[in-house]
Design a protein around this motif. Sequence first.
Motif, short mmCIF file in Angstrom:
data_model
loop_
_atom_site.label_atom_id
_atom_site.label_comp_id
_atom_site.label_asym_id
_atom_site.label_seq_id
_atom_site.Cartn_x
_atom_site.Cartn_y
_atom_site.Cartn_z
N TYR A 173 0.71 -1.38 -0.04
CA TYR A 173 0.05 0.09 0.19
C TYR A 173 0.87 1.24 -0.04
CZ TYR A 173 -3.13 3.57 1.56
OH TYR A 173 -3.77 4.78 1.47
N SER A 174 0.35 2.25 -0.92
CA SER A 174 1.13 3.29 -0.96
C SER A 174 0.22 4.51 -0.52
CB SER A 174 1.70 3.52 -2.35
OG SER A 174 2.16 5.04 -2.39
N SER A 175 0.54 5.58 0.02
CA SER A 175 -0.06 6.81 0.12
C SER A 175 -0.81 7.69 -1.10
CB SER A 175 0.19 7.80 1.29
OG SER A 175 1.45 8.34 0.80
N ILE B 36 -7.04 2.27 -2.97
CA ILE B 36 -7.90 2.78 -1.91
C ILE B 36 -7.46 4.14 -1.48
CG2 ILE B 36 -7.84 1.86 0.68
CD1 ILE B 36 -6.77 -0.77 -0.03
N LEU B 37 -8.64 4.77 -1.27
CA LEU B 37 -8.38 6.29 -0.79
C LEU B 37 -9.36 6.58 0.51
CD1 LEU B 37 -9.86 7.71 -4.23
CD2 LEU B 37 -7.60 7.15 -3.58
N GLY C 88 -11.36 0.68 -5.17
CA GLY C 88 -11.63 0.45 -6.55
C GLY C 88 -10.86 -0.82 -6.84
N ILE C 89 -11.59 -2.00 -7.27
CA ILE C 89 -11.04 -3.00 -7.63
C ILE C 89 -11.50 -3.53 -9.04
CG2 ILE C 89 -10.39 -4.06 -5.25
CD1 ILE C 89 -12.99 -5.73 -5.44
N PRO C 90 -10.80 -4.54 -9.68
CA PRO C 90 -11.44 -4.98 -11.05
C PRO C 90 -12.69 -5.61 -10.88
CG PRO C 90 -9.05 -5.30 -10.72
CD PRO C 90 -9.51 -4.90 -9.46
N VAL D 119 -18.03 11.77 -4.55
CA VAL D 119 -16.87 11.73 -3.72
C VAL D 119 -15.89 12.71 -4.01
CG1 VAL D 119 -15.21 10.05 -2.71
CG2 VAL D 119 -17.68 9.15 -3.65
N ILE D 120 -15.50 13.29 -2.88
CA ILE D 120 -14.38 14.28 -3.00
C ILE D 120 -13.20 13.57 -2.52
CG2 ILE D 120 -13.47 16.60 -2.25
CD1 ILE D 120 -16.36 17.49 -1.73
N THR D 121 -12.21 13.50 -3.37
CA THR D 121 -10.99 12.83 -3.28
C THR D 121 -9.76 13.84 -3.19
OG1 THR D 121 -10.24 12.45 -5.40
CG2 THR D 121 -11.79 10.92 -4.41
#
Length: 386
Positions: free
Chosen positions: A64-66, A92-93, A107-109, A152-154
């Motif tokens: 995992y990376s930020s 992953i957010l 989000g995944i395939p 969704v605000i990212t």
Amino acid sequence: MNLRILLTLSLRNIKSRRTRFILTMLAIVYSVALMITLETLTYGFRVAIISEVRNILPTDLMVYSSSIAIPQEVTSIIAKLPHVSYVVPAIILSTAQVDGVPVTVIGIPNQYFTYFEVRMVSGSLPMASGEAIVQDTLLSKLNMTLGDTIYVITYTSIQGGTEVVPLKVTGTFSSILGGFLGFHLNMIVTSLSTLQNDLSDEGFVNAIFIKLTEDNPVYLNQLATALSQYFPNADVYEQSSVLSSISNAISMVNLFFIVIIILSLVVTGLSVANTAMMNVRERVREIGILKALGASNSQVVALFLIEILIMSAMGSALGIALGIMGAYLARYIMIHLNIPIIIPVILLPNLYAYSLVIALATSMVASIPSLVSIIRIRPMEVLRIE
């Protein structure tokens, strides 16, 4: 005196002082019931949480990376390594928001939507781009229904800045980690391509889930070390480490419960000690007569000890039954309070045996002072006074 006579005398004495014995027995019932209820709930909670984590994180390793900066093509390389069953790229957010509510977007395939074994509550899985399933508690919090579009605000993308991702809600799912014990994941699951397109991050991810073909700790450690070196700016998590951390956290909560149980046992011990001492003081003449008729100290002590053990055994049995009922009652209350966790009530024979032994041991230790005083009673002095 043989055992049959001792048992008959003990039962007769319990009957003649039944009010005192019942009140003391209730203290034992309370302690044992409290022990059974708290330990059963703790065990069930541990099983439920670990099961949920395995569903949310059904993988042996996670990179995992930020920031969304891991090339997705790396996953196909990892998939070709020996002992690797499958590799799932994901985004992953954890710093997103919907109407000011913090959310976690995954989000995944599309073909891996069942990978997380989500428990669908209503609706269906996303079938097209721009669709998503939402945690049921989050949808209620947003006062939205199926078919509505959430925005969704990212705050995380490879170019930086803020992006708005519109997602149509096609279904809801439940998660026991949502809003319980400080967890506020508020999860939203959508397709990987949807996030990549809306965030302009085609070909990049920030998480990789890796599942091995077999449980091989040596290879797992080697792969984790290699991934840490290959992705120096990312974190590599082992599922076993995550589960161990969770188990340690639950153990700390259980430690608090154990302190409460010990305090209740101390109170119970004092109650038993008081009853035993009063019993001896009221029956000094009876003790003197028994000794004058030839009863030994051990026989008289056994008579009083049997009374204590009968009281403790009956209280323990009733406490175990009430403790199990208490665990079911707590589970029922949690369900009707809409607490996002269903704790399974698992019968634990070993716990019941330990509770019985602890209750008996507590009663025996508490009665030692009164039993010692029996030995010091001299029949001639008692009879002379009488």
